[in-house]
Design a protein around this motif. Structure first.
Motif, PDB file in Angstrom:
ATOM      1  N   ALA A 516       0.209 -16.227  10.495  1.00 17.64           N
ATOM      2  CA  ALA A 516       0.880 -15.355   9.674  1.00 17.64           C
ATOM      3  C   ALA A 516       0.055 -14.390   8.950  1.00 17.64           C
ATOM      4  O   ALA A 516      -1.084 -14.800   8.590  1.00 17.64           O
ATOM      5  CB  ALA A 516       1.631 -16.203   8.580  1.00 17.64           C
ATOM      6  N   VAL A 517       0.279 -13.329   8.639  1.00 12.85           N
ATOM      7  CA  VAL A 517      -0.255 -12.167   7.979  1.00 12.85           C
ATOM      8  C   VAL A 517       0.534 -12.209   6.746  1.00 12.85           C
ATOM      9  O   VAL A 517       1.940 -11.862   6.793  1.00 12.85           O
ATOM     10  CB  VAL A 517      -0.348 -10.672   8.878  1.00 12.85           C
ATOM     11  CG1 VAL A 517      -1.063  -9.802   7.815  1.00 12.85           C
ATOM     12  CG2 VAL A 517      -1.267 -10.960  10.121  1.00 12.85           C
ATOM     13  N   PHE A 518      -0.115 -12.152   5.636  1.00 15.72           N
ATOM     14  CA  PHE A 518       0.903 -11.667   4.252  1.00 15.72           C
ATOM     15  C   PHE A 518       0.425 -10.855   3.375  1.00 15.72           C
ATOM     16  O   PHE A 518      -0.466 -10.242   3.370  1.00 15.72           O
ATOM     17  CB  PHE A 518       0.494 -13.258   3.257  1.00 15.72           C
ATOM     18  CG  PHE A 518       0.922 -14.489   4.008  1.00 15.72           C
ATOM     19  CD1 PHE A 518       2.297 -14.886   3.785  1.00 15.72           C
ATOM     20  CD2 PHE A 518       0.050 -15.330   4.764  1.00 15.72           C
ATOM     21  CE1 PHE A 518       2.661 -16.079   4.500  1.00 15.72           C
ATOM     22  CE2 PHE A 518       0.465 -16.506   5.164  1.00 15.72           C
ATOM     23  CZ  PHE A 518       1.824 -16.966   5.327  1.00 15.72           C
ATOM     24  N   GLU A 519       1.618 -10.377   2.847  1.00 11.63           N
ATOM     25  CA  GLU A 519       1.191  -9.238   1.561  1.00 11.63           C
ATOM     26  C   GLU A 519       2.030  -9.955   0.521  1.00 11.63           C
ATOM     27  O   GLU A 519       3.130 -10.310   0.589  1.00 11.63           O
ATOM     28  CB  GLU A 519       1.842  -7.807   1.829  1.00 11.63           C
ATOM     29  CG  GLU A 519       1.943  -6.907   1.084  1.00 11.63           C
ATOM     30  CD  GLU A 519       2.825  -5.632   1.220  1.00 11.63           C
ATOM     31  OE1 GLU A 519       2.533  -4.874   0.564  1.00 11.63           O
ATOM     32  OE2 GLU A 519       3.557  -5.973   2.122  1.00 11.63           O
ATOM     33  N   MET A 520       1.444  -9.600  -0.851  1.00  9.74           N
ATOM     34  CA  MET A 520       1.964 -10.729  -1.936  1.00  9.74           C
ATOM     35  C   MET A 520       1.723  -9.671  -3.375  1.00  9.74           C
ATOM     36  O   MET A 520       0.923  -9.054  -3.580  1.00  9.74           O
ATOM     37  CB  MET A 520       1.111 -11.807  -2.211  1.00  9.74           C
ATOM     38  CG  MET A 520       1.790 -12.966  -3.225  1.00  9.74           C
ATOM     39  SD  MET A 520       1.197 -14.499  -2.836  1.00  9.74           S
ATOM     40  CE  MET A 520       1.051 -14.869  -1.248  1.00  9.74           C
ATOM     41  N   LEU A 521       3.055  -9.655  -3.682  1.00 10.89           N
ATOM     42  CA  LEU A 521       3.251  -9.159  -5.194  1.00 10.89           C
ATOM     43  C   LEU A 521       3.584 -10.216  -6.382  1.00 10.89           C
ATOM     44  O   LEU A 521       4.543 -10.804  -6.097  1.00 10.89           O
ATOM     45  CB  LEU A 521       4.344  -8.162  -5.148  1.00 10.89           C
ATOM     46  CG  LEU A 521       3.677  -6.658  -4.613  1.00 10.89           C
ATOM     47  CD1 LEU A 521       4.955  -5.730  -4.718  1.00 10.89           C
ATOM     48  CD2 LEU A 521       2.453  -6.103  -5.380  1.00 10.89           C
ATOM     49  N   GLU A 522       3.035 -10.259  -7.361  1.00 12.66           N
ATOM     50  CA  GLU A 522       3.678 -11.248  -8.714  1.00 12.66           C
ATOM     51  C   GLU A 522       3.828  -9.995  -9.497  1.00 12.66           C
ATOM     52  O   GLU A 522       3.341  -8.983  -9.905  1.00 12.66           O
ATOM     53  CB  GLU A 522       2.243 -11.875  -9.014  1.00 12.66           C
ATOM     54  CG  GLU A 522       1.980 -13.158  -8.240  1.00 12.66           C
ATOM     55  CD  GLU A 522       0.874 -13.844  -9.094  1.00 12.66           C
ATOM     56  OE1 GLU A 522       1.286 -14.961  -9.730  1.00 12.66           O
ATOM     57  OE2 GLU A 522      -0.320 -13.577  -8.834  1.00 12.66           O
ATOM     58  N   MET A 523       5.146 -10.314 -10.067  1.00  9.39           N
ATOM     59  CA  MET A 523       5.553  -9.238 -11.222  1.00  9.39           C
ATOM     60  C   MET A 523       4.694  -9.422 -12.391  1.00  9.39           C
ATOM     61  O   MET A 523       4.760 -10.412 -13.286  1.00  9.39           O
ATOM     62  CB  MET A 523       7.125  -9.714 -11.275  1.00  9.39           C
ATOM     63  CG  MET A 523       7.895  -9.596  -9.844  1.00  9.39           C
ATOM     64  SD  MET A 523       7.898  -7.810  -9.679  1.00  9.39           S
ATOM     65  CE  MET A 523       8.845  -6.850 -10.741  1.00  9.39           C
ATOM     66  N   ASP A 524       4.086  -8.453 -12.768  1.00  9.53           N
ATOM     67  CA  ASP A 524       3.407  -8.377 -14.046  1.00  9.53           C
ATOM     68  C   ASP A 524       4.117  -7.292 -14.944  1.00  9.53           C
ATOM     69  O   ASP A 524       4.950  -6.709 -14.280  1.00  9.53           O
ATOM     70  CB  ASP A 524       1.705  -8.118 -13.725  1.00  9.53           C
ATOM     71  CG  ASP A 524       1.468  -6.721 -12.813  1.00  9.53           C
ATOM     72  OD1 ASP A 524       2.732  -6.081 -12.705  1.00  9.53           O
ATOM     73  OD2 ASP A 524       0.443  -6.876 -12.689  1.00  9.53           O
ATOM     74  N   GLU A 525       3.479  -7.067 -16.065  1.00 17.70           N
ATOM     75  CA  GLU A 525       3.935  -6.040 -17.134  1.00 17.70           C
ATOM     76  C   GLU A 525       4.246  -4.622 -16.587  1.00 17.70           C
ATOM     77  O   GLU A 525       5.240  -4.198 -16.568  1.00 17.70           O
ATOM     78  CB  GLU A 525       3.133  -6.231 -18.356  1.00 17.70           C
ATOM     79  CG  GLU A 525       3.909  -5.478 -19.455  1.00 17.70           C
ATOM     80  CD  GLU A 525       3.238  -5.775 -20.786  1.00 17.70           C
ATOM     81  OE1 GLU A 525       3.354  -4.730 -21.844  1.00 17.70           O
ATOM     82  OE2 GLU A 525       2.532  -6.672 -20.915  1.00 17.70           O
ATOM     83  N   GLN A 546      -2.517  -3.571  -8.762  1.00 14.99           N
ATOM     84  CA  GLN A 546      -2.574  -4.820  -9.212  1.00 14.99           C
ATOM     85  C   GLN A 546      -3.911  -5.321  -8.679  1.00 14.99           C
ATOM     86  O   GLN A 546      -3.989  -5.143  -7.444  1.00 14.99           O
ATOM     87  CB  GLN A 546      -1.214  -5.653  -8.451  1.00 14.99           C
ATOM     88  CG  GLN A 546      -1.004  -6.971  -9.194  1.00 14.99           C
ATOM     89  CD  GLN A 546       0.320  -7.561  -8.738  1.00 14.99           C
ATOM     90  OE1 GLN A 546       0.422  -8.072  -7.369  1.00 14.99           O
ATOM     91  NE2 GLN A 546       1.247  -7.779  -9.672  1.00 14.99           N
ATOM     92  N   PRO A 547      -4.526  -6.125  -9.310  1.00 12.45           N
ATOM     93  CA  PRO A 547      -5.480  -6.738  -8.917  1.00 12.45           C
ATOM     94  C   PRO A 547      -5.315  -7.929  -7.714  1.00 12.45           C
ATOM     95  O   PRO A 547      -4.519  -8.519  -7.901  1.00 12.45           O
ATOM     96  CB  PRO A 547      -6.157  -7.422 -10.237  1.00 12.45           C
ATOM     97  CG  PRO A 547      -5.509  -6.827 -11.451  1.00 12.45           C
ATOM     98  CD  PRO A 547      -4.195  -6.491 -10.680  1.00 12.45           C
ATOM     99  N   GLY A 548      -6.182  -7.615  -6.823  1.00 15.89           N
ATOM    100  CA  GLY A 548      -6.033  -8.267  -5.340  1.00 15.89           C
ATOM    101  C   GLY A 548      -5.158  -7.788  -4.606  1.00 15.89           C
ATOM    102  O   GLY A 548      -4.738  -8.777  -3.569  1.00 15.89           O
ATOM    103  N   TYR A 549      -4.405  -6.854  -4.676  1.00 14.78           N
ATOM    104  CA  TYR A 549      -3.195  -6.484  -3.828  1.00 14.78           C
ATOM    105  C   TYR A 549      -3.947  -6.030  -2.683  1.00 14.78           C
ATOM    106  O   TYR A 549      -4.946  -5.218  -2.585  1.00 14.78           O
ATOM    107  CB  TYR A 549      -2.467  -5.381  -4.347  1.00 14.78           C
ATOM    108  CG  TYR A 549      -1.452  -5.038  -3.493  1.00 14.78           C
ATOM    109  CD1 TYR A 549      -0.444  -5.422  -3.074  1.00 14.78           C
ATOM    110  CD2 TYR A 549      -1.871  -3.375  -2.796  1.00 14.78           C
ATOM    111  CE1 TYR A 549       0.378  -4.709  -2.104  1.00 14.78           C
ATOM    112  CE2 TYR A 549      -0.974  -2.818  -1.951  1.00 14.78           C
ATOM    113  CZ  TYR A 549       0.217  -3.660  -1.610  1.00 14.78           C
ATOM    114  OH  TYR A 549       0.719  -3.144  -0.668  1.00 14.78           O
ATOM    115  N   GLN A 550      -3.238  -6.528  -1.515  1.00 13.71           N
ATOM    116  CA  GLN A 550      -3.780  -6.112  -0.191  1.00 13.71           C
ATOM    117  C   GLN A 550      -2.391  -5.583   0.546  1.00 13.71           C
ATOM    118  O   GLN A 550      -1.509  -6.512   0.912  1.00 13.71           O
ATOM    119  CB  GLN A 550      -4.460  -7.293   0.545  1.00 13.71           C
ATOM    120  CG  GLN A 550      -5.949  -6.442   1.139  1.00 13.71           C
ATOM    121  CD  GLN A 550      -6.543  -7.650   1.926  1.00 13.71           C
ATOM    122  OE1 GLN A 550      -6.042  -8.682   2.115  1.00 13.71           O
ATOM    123  NE2 GLN A 550      -7.761  -7.114   2.263  1.00 13.71           N
TER     124      GLN A 550
END
Length: 580
Positions: A516-525, A546-550
């Protein structure tokens, strides 16, 4: 890898050499007396081999054990994952003997057969193999898991299935057969149609096929398996057997065998090779009969843990942080067949605790988890996602899994549940993580609800994994290299890539399995603020900062640079996805 020495009468029979593996391991200070005593006690209870008990208890690794065993018996230790075997040689040993004695024929010469065994100290197995092969034997030690995987690849039932299809064709041609009578008789174990189905299911489970396609054409019936996301022809047969085959499958699923003009859907449970398989059956009228697709859901192997998803350590920590939130919504997105359900069930396995009540609403319920309340929606009786969700909250759940956010009503109810103290997990069909939150707004939900409820988004794709047995360096074509430079700029310099040459382990494809290939977003301010305003451009810009976004494409390229997949797979998986 050790090269087998010529076979002679002097070095052939290690069978007389009886060794006590436990005593030898202690003598060489590999394990302690206390560890041996504990392992022997476990062995007495379970009846398993001592070596297996030592490995499972963590007293010694399997590689250490096998290398030690090979040294003591003066035989080579063969890594089957990189050994290029010849299927015709492997089949010298009948399948029943290969599985029973955990043995595989690796090489045949004028002076005998080179045999790999998981337990080369098995004297009875050695004698029986020598009797069956009637040739001198020389042994090597191999890993049991690799041996069984190789056996599953080699001992296919293609010829058996073709033979049974021909037998059924002859039976139907020789007599005026009533198809319904053939499929509903009391004693079906000897009927050619049943034997054909049994062999077909066994072969599909053996090679871990996800789907079986049965397709009538003008002159032939084609049976194909979907392996690692790609359809491959298993066998072809005369079209005359299609009616008997389809009727029997309909009966298995409780469908109407007389209805051939309309699509039908059903399910049944099958016991195949000592495994429980949930079979989803879909029939569709086509020009030359009925096309049938069987979706195979192996209850024993389908469920994985988060650590087995192939997700990076950083992404795993972020995903755990999302799903361990006391409330809010977490979405997993991607096209059909991208592994969304597998990811969600991996999260459910980790969240499934006696102190938490979990309810799922699915169509269909793909995997069964002990301790979880699972609901199958049924449109025929108006048991829809929205209707179930309206009643779920009164069941006092802690965690809710919604199979898919299909419409505005379902999305709004799910978001309200997330706002009122529940953790809601669900899926959505979108191209990437950035466009997912905006898709919820496009469905008609209020931006403030999405901003207040959403905790995180995971977008994923599946790419084919390079076969480790034939992996080799590969120079990119000019157009692919240009794309890479456009995506990564100076960071593309010095990256090395691999491809699979094609071997017996991967049936010449160069690929084996998927990752699997992933892209991830955490909802920050910043993301919440952009979402609250419903501004797509601001949201996309905040996501990229966003820090660490790919992005999905960058994550896929990183896998290719690690030698796990090819740039061809990267381009296929991320085609049409543009970084906003």
């Amino acid at each position: 890898m050790a090269t087998p020495a010529p076979l002679t009468q002097h070095n052939a029979p290690p069978k007389q050499k009886k060794i006590r593996i436990g005593d030898l391991l202690i003598a060489h200070k590999v394990i302690s007396q206390e560890q041996l005593s504990m392992a022997l006690a476990d062995q007495k209870k379970s009846g398993r081999k001592l070596g297996r008990v030592l490995v499972e208890n963590g007293f010694i690794t399997e590689d250490q054990l096998l290398e030690f065993l090979a040294q003591q018996l003066s035989i080579p230790y063969i890594d089957l994952s990189r050994y290029h075997y010849v299927p015709e040689v492997v089949r010298l040993i009948p399948e029943a003997h290969a599985r029973r004695f955990r043995a595989i024929a690796l090489k045949q010469g004028p002076d005998g057969v080179f045999i790999g065994m998981a337990d080369p100290t098995d004297i009875f197995g050695y004698d029986e193999l020598a009797r069956v092969l009637r040739q001198p034997l020389r042994l090597a030690v191999v890993k049991e898991a690799e041996l069984l995987r190789t056996i599953d690849q080699v001992y296919r039932r293609t010829e058996e299935i073709s033979g049974l299809a021909a037998e059924l064709e002859q039976e139907l041609a020789a007599y005026d057969v009533d198809i319904a009578a053939l499929t509903v008789g009391e004693d079906l174990t000897d009927a050619p149609v049943v034997k054909l189905l049994q062999s077909m299911f066994e072969d599909a489970v053996q090679v871990n096929a996800s789907d079986i396609h049965i397709e009538p054409d003008e002159r032939e019936l084609r049976i194909r398996f979907r392996l690692d996301g790609v359809l491959r022809v298993q066998t072809t047969a005369d079209r005359s057997i299609a009616g008997a085959l389809v009727s029997r499958l309909k009966l298995m699923a409780g469908l109407d065998i007389s209805e051939k003009r309309l699509p039908q859907d059903g399910r049944c449970n099958a016991r195949v090779r000592e495994q429980n398989v949930d079979v989803r059956i879909s029939t569709m009228p086509v020009q030359y009969g009925e096309s049938v697709v069987l979706r195979l859901l192996n209850q024993g192997t389908g469920l994985v843990q988060l650590d087995q998803l192939g997700i990076s350590e950083d992404y795993a920590q972020r995903f755990r942080r999302m799903v361990h939130s006391p409330h809010g919504m977490v979405l997993v997105t991607g096209p059909t067949g991208s592994g969304k359900t597998t990811t969600l069930y991996a999260a459910l396995r980790e969240l499934n605790r006696p102190e938490s009540k979990i309810i799922t609403v699915e169509d269909p319920v793909e995997y069964r988890l002990h301790g979880i309340n699972q609901i199958q929606v049924n449109a025929k009786i108006d048991l829809t996602f929205a209707r179930v969700l309206r009643s779920i909250v009164r069941q006092d759940p802690d965690i809710i899994l919604v199979g898919e956010m299909r419409d505005q009503e379902t999305a709004e109810i799910g978001l309200r549940a997330a706002m009122t103290g529940h953790l809601v997990l669900s899926t959505l069909h979108t191209n990437d993580a950035v466009s997912t939150a905006l898709r919820l707004i496009d469905m008609g939900t209020e931006p403030y609800m999405v901003a207040a409820s959403l905790r995180g988004i995971v977008s994923q794709r599946l790419v084919r994994r390079i076969c480790e047995s034939c992996s080799e360096p590969f120079d990119l074509q000019a157009n692919v290299e240009a794309l890479l430079n456009e995506e990564l700029g100076d960071n593309a310099a010095g990256l090395k890539f691999q491809r699979g040459r094609g071997c017996s382990h991967c049936n010449g494809t160069g690929y084996q399995g998927r990752i699997a290939v992933f892209e991830m977003l955490e909802m920050d301010e910043p993301l919440v603020a952009a979402m609250h305003d419903g501004n797509a451009l601001d949201f996309a810009a905040a996501a990229k900062k966003q820090p660490g976004y790919q992005s999905l494409r960058h994550s896929a390229i990183a896998l290719a640079a690690q030698g796990k997949t090819t740039m061809d797979q990267v381009m296929r998986a991320t085609y049409g996805i543009e970084d906003t």
